[in-house]
Design a protein around this motif. Sequence first.
Motif, PDB file in Angstrom:
ATOM      1  N   ALA A  80       0.593  -0.924   0.073  1.00 49.86           N
ATOM      2  CA  ALA A  80       0.322   0.189  -0.175  1.00 49.86           C
ATOM      3  C   ALA A  80       0.845   1.184   0.011  1.00 49.86           C
ATOM      4  O   ALA A  80       0.266   2.017  -0.379  1.00 49.86           O
ATOM      5  CB  ALA A  80      -0.904   0.234   1.515  1.00 49.86           C
ATOM      6  N   LEU A  81       1.692   1.147   0.659  1.00 53.02           N
ATOM      7  CA  LEU A  81       2.715   2.163   0.800  1.00 53.02           C
ATOM      8  C   LEU A  81       3.918   2.672  -0.359  1.00 53.02           C
ATOM      9  O   LEU A  81       3.973   3.166  -0.998  1.00 53.02           O
ATOM     10  CB  LEU A  81       3.663   2.387   2.420  1.00 53.02           C
ATOM     11  CG  LEU A  81       3.255   2.464   3.518  1.00 53.02           C
ATOM     12  CD1 LEU A  81       3.637   2.040   4.882  1.00 53.02           C
ATOM     13  CD2 LEU A  81       2.248   3.561   3.486  1.00 53.02           C
ATOM     14  N   VAL A  93       4.075   9.750   5.904  1.00 52.77           N
ATOM     15  CA  VAL A  93       3.094   8.417   6.746  1.00 52.77           C
ATOM     16  C   VAL A  93       2.746   8.710   8.676  1.00 52.77           C
ATOM     17  O   VAL A  93       3.816   8.809   9.219  1.00 52.77           O
ATOM     18  CB  VAL A  93       4.078   6.790   6.938  1.00 52.77           C
ATOM     19  CG1 VAL A  93       3.129   5.709   7.600  1.00 52.77           C
ATOM     20  CG2 VAL A  93       3.925   6.290   5.439  1.00 52.77           C
ATOM     21  N   GLY A  94       1.442   8.167   8.540  1.00 55.18           N
ATOM     22  CA  GLY A  94       0.917   8.735   9.023  1.00 55.18           C
ATOM     23  C   GLY A  94       0.845   7.379  11.015  1.00 55.18           C
ATOM     24  O   GLY A  94       0.542   6.382  10.437  1.00 55.18           O
ATOM     25  N   VAL A 119       7.443   1.089  10.287  1.00 55.31           N
ATOM     26  CA  VAL A 119       6.949   2.449   8.688  1.00 55.31           C
ATOM     27  C   VAL A 119       8.395   2.404   9.020  1.00 55.31           C
ATOM     28  O   VAL A 119       8.041   3.167   7.853  1.00 55.31           O
ATOM     29  CB  VAL A 119       5.832   2.725   9.546  1.00 55.31           C
ATOM     30  CG1 VAL A 119       5.841   4.058   8.391  1.00 55.31           C
ATOM     31  CG2 VAL A 119       4.315   2.543  10.029  1.00 55.31           C
ATOM     32  N   SER A 120       8.661   3.186  10.030  1.00 58.20           N
ATOM     33  CA  SER A 120      10.132   3.807   9.764  1.00 58.20           C
ATOM     34  C   SER A 120      11.230   2.935   9.067  1.00 58.20           C
ATOM     35  O   SER A 120      11.696   3.122   7.633  1.00 58.20           O
ATOM     36  CB  SER A 120      10.770   4.422  10.628  1.00 58.20           C
ATOM     37  OG  SER A 120       9.517   5.498  11.318  1.00 58.20           O
ATOM     38  N   GLY A 121      10.844   1.371   8.934  1.00 55.18           N
ATOM     39  CA  GLY A 121      11.944   0.391   8.151  1.00 55.18           C
ATOM     40  C   GLY A 121      11.514   0.188   6.953  1.00 55.18           C
ATOM     41  O   GLY A 121      12.001  -0.816   6.034  1.00 55.18           O
ATOM     42  N   LEU A 122      10.562   1.144   6.167  1.00 54.98           N
ATOM     43  CA  LEU A 122       9.827   0.183   4.551  1.00 54.98           C
ATOM     44  C   LEU A 122      10.953   1.423   3.857  1.00 54.98           C
ATOM     45  O   LEU A 122      10.959   2.314   4.058  1.00 54.98           O
ATOM     46  CB  LEU A 122       8.482   1.012   4.461  1.00 54.98           C
ATOM     47  CG  LEU A 122       7.255  -0.212   5.807  1.00 54.98           C
ATOM     48  CD1 LEU A 122       5.996  -0.014   4.684  1.00 54.98           C
ATOM     49  CD2 LEU A 122       8.020  -1.554   4.504  1.00 54.98           C
ATOM     50  N   LYS A 123      11.342   0.606   2.679  1.00 54.37           N
ATOM     51  CA  LYS A 123      11.760   1.501   1.622  1.00 54.37           C
ATOM     52  C   LYS A 123      11.905   2.608   1.003  1.00 54.37           C
ATOM     53  O   LYS A 123      11.954   3.427   0.472  1.00 54.37           O
ATOM     54  CB  LYS A 123      12.590   0.683   0.535  1.00 54.37           C
ATOM     55  CG  LYS A 123      11.641  -0.154  -0.281  1.00 54.37           C
ATOM     56  CD  LYS A 123      12.240  -0.705  -1.371  1.00 54.37           C
ATOM     57  CE  LYS A 123      12.857  -2.018  -0.432  1.00 54.37           C
ATOM     58  NZ  LYS A 123      13.725  -3.023  -1.952  1.00 54.37           N
ATOM     59  N   TRP A 124      10.009   2.314   1.177  1.00 53.44           N
ATOM     60  CA  TRP A 124       9.606   4.137   0.505  1.00 53.44           C
ATOM     61  C   TRP A 124       9.287   5.179   1.485  1.00 53.44           C
ATOM     62  O   TRP A 124       8.537   5.805   0.935  1.00 53.44           O
ATOM     63  CB  TRP A 124       8.359   3.163  -0.211  1.00 53.44           C
ATOM     64  CG  TRP A 124       8.083   2.070  -1.879  1.00 53.44           C
ATOM     65  CD1 TRP A 124       8.919   2.268  -2.231  1.00 53.44           C
ATOM     66  CD2 TRP A 124       7.975   1.031  -0.850  1.00 53.44           C
ATOM     67  NE1 TRP A 124       8.635   1.185  -2.805  1.00 53.44           N
ATOM     68  CE2 TRP A 124       8.635   0.082  -1.699  1.00 53.44           C
ATOM     69  CE3 TRP A 124       7.537  -0.442   0.047  1.00 53.44           C
ATOM     70  CZ2 TRP A 124       8.760  -1.469  -2.319  1.00 53.44           C
ATOM     71  CZ3 TRP A 124       7.569  -1.083   0.178  1.00 53.44           C
ATOM     72  CH2 TRP A 124       7.897  -1.957  -1.260  1.00 53.44           C
ATOM     73  N   VAL A 125       8.965   4.644   2.184  1.00 55.02           N
ATOM     74  CA  VAL A 125       8.610   5.879   3.207  1.00 55.02           C
ATOM     75  C   VAL A 125      10.121   7.403   3.740  1.00 55.02           C
ATOM     76  O   VAL A 125      11.473   6.387   3.985  1.00 55.02           O
ATOM     77  CB  VAL A 125       8.596   5.480   4.918  1.00 55.02           C
ATOM     78  CG1 VAL A 125       8.049   6.174   5.886  1.00 55.02           C
ATOM     79  CG2 VAL A 125       7.150   4.669   4.843  1.00 55.02           C
ATOM     80  N   ASP A 126       9.463   8.381   3.635  1.00 51.36           N
ATOM     81  CA  ASP A 126      10.437   9.316   3.557  1.00 51.36           C
ATOM     82  C   ASP A 126      10.588  10.162   4.907  1.00 51.36           C
ATOM     83  O   ASP A 126      11.629  10.675   5.266  1.00 51.36           O
ATOM     84  CB  ASP A 126      10.240  10.840   2.184  1.00 51.36           C
ATOM     85  CG  ASP A 126       9.855   9.488   1.081  1.00 51.36           C
ATOM     86  OD1 ASP A 126      11.889   9.797   0.900  1.00 51.36           O
ATOM     87  OD2 ASP A 126       9.191   9.907   0.150  1.00 51.36           O
ATOM     88  N   ILE A 153      -4.019  13.401  -0.648  1.00 50.99           N
ATOM     89  CA  ILE A 153      -4.009  12.008   0.540  1.00 50.99           C
ATOM     90  C   ILE A 153      -4.587  11.064  -0.019  1.00 50.99           C
ATOM     91  O   ILE A 153      -5.336  11.191  -0.248  1.00 50.99           O
ATOM     92  CB  ILE A 153      -5.841  12.436   2.312  1.00 50.99           C
ATOM     93  CG1 ILE A 153      -4.531  13.315   3.022  1.00 50.99           C
ATOM     94  CG2 ILE A 153      -5.942  11.640   3.112  1.00 50.99           C
ATOM     95  CD1 ILE A 153      -5.814  14.667   3.739  1.00 50.99           C
ATOM     96  N   ILE A 154      -3.759   9.810   1.148  1.00 49.80           N
ATOM     97  CA  ILE A 154      -4.305   8.737   0.099  1.00 49.80           C
ATOM     98  C   ILE A 154      -4.634   7.139   0.870  1.00 49.80           C
ATOM     99  O   ILE A 154      -4.881   7.359   1.521  1.00 49.80           O
ATOM    100  CB  ILE A 154      -3.052   7.771  -0.560  1.00 49.80           C
ATOM    101  CG1 ILE A 154      -1.946   8.884  -1.422  1.00 49.80           C
ATOM    102  CG2 ILE A 154      -3.198   6.385  -1.605  1.00 49.80           C
ATOM    103  CD1 ILE A 154      -2.717   9.698  -1.878  1.00 49.80           C
TER     104      ILE A 154
END
Length: 426
Positions: A80-81, A93-94, A119-126, A153-154
Amino acid sequence: MEFESSSRIWDGVYHYPHLFGGIMLTCALLGFSTSYFGVQSLPYLLPDLRIFHKKNYEKKRIRVYMDGCFDLMHYGHANALRQAKALGDELVVGVVSDEEIIANKGPPVLSMQERLALVSGLKWVDEVIASAPYAITEEFMHRLFNEHNIDYIIHGDDPCLLPDGTDAYALAKKAGRYKQIKRTEGVSSTDIVGRILSSVKDIKVNKECSESPCHGKSENLNDSQGRESLAKGGHVSHFLPTSRRIVQFSNGKGPGPNARVVYIDGAFDLFHAGHVEILKSARQLGDFLLVGIYADQTVSDLRGTQFPLMNLHERSLSVLACRYVDEVIIGAPWEVTKNVITTFNISLVVHGTIAESNSLLNRTSDPYAVPKTMGIFRMIDSPKDITTTSVAQRIIANHEIYMTRNAKKEASEKKYYAEKKYMSGD
């Protein structure tokens, strides 16, 4: 340089047509005058055409926002992210607070800090916003737009309703700042809780079978279908693995010719914050992190037929989504052989100090004997003392609460699959 100068001139023509036309007319008159009076040129009378060069503003980076509980995080969350990131340039990401989850869904399994680490460990999250509200309120929406410079907002195509039945994203839709992605089939936190609760029943069945003859379903415990049925506890997985999904999660790059390749292996079942932290530590020891993921049969042999909770492809996607991982071996061997080390040019093999207890392990051989002999093995401190079993125990200890919660959620899950329609996207 010639192309750049021409481009500037044409920018001037486009943005200031009347002014540019007047100057060209003046130049023509001056040309006639200078030729008539014998003057070769009057460069000081001609304007510098660079003033018409429109300032090269950097293209505005689109910032998108997606929120969630991200409890028992799985490859569905990761996908999803990934899709959300594809709709913009920067993904914020919230992570919903514990209090909000309790009020809207029931108690979370993982703490806020554990969910933030995942969440912070995901490669797509800034960027990550901690303690986000469950519903997009008008106040929070304005904060997103004004303080965090969010453009859109997604959310997924599955409905997200508040306890009063209203749409949690109604305000974002009304503002015209909402975009939708396709839900990832085959897994949900509800499904995983169901698998864990079912595994408890399977342990009881196995214990009874060891004490007295079993009949019916338990007669097939020795065949693969029986083991699969027990491992999933009657939960039919809707996960459909495809090569395209693996490519989407993969970095698509191999190690450089002189890269220091670090290897770590394990089941990585029910991917948790402990996995993220140990992978981060391993990655810091080299240039390229290769992760070996045990086959389902290997995990079952080590821990019992009720494991793994997530199958090999599910576990592989969860590991691939981690920003610290460069490549995975899908179905890695239990023993790290000389062939594995040579094939992947491994410089260092590591293992964490915190690991699952392999209670069914009857093998006398050390899986790391070869790298130890070669002097390339190292034990590294596990930053967190979390294991798959310890996470599962939290659910088992409060099984009545989770069974009640799951009964409601499973009903909505079944309705979703019964009524779902095709939606384009990836």
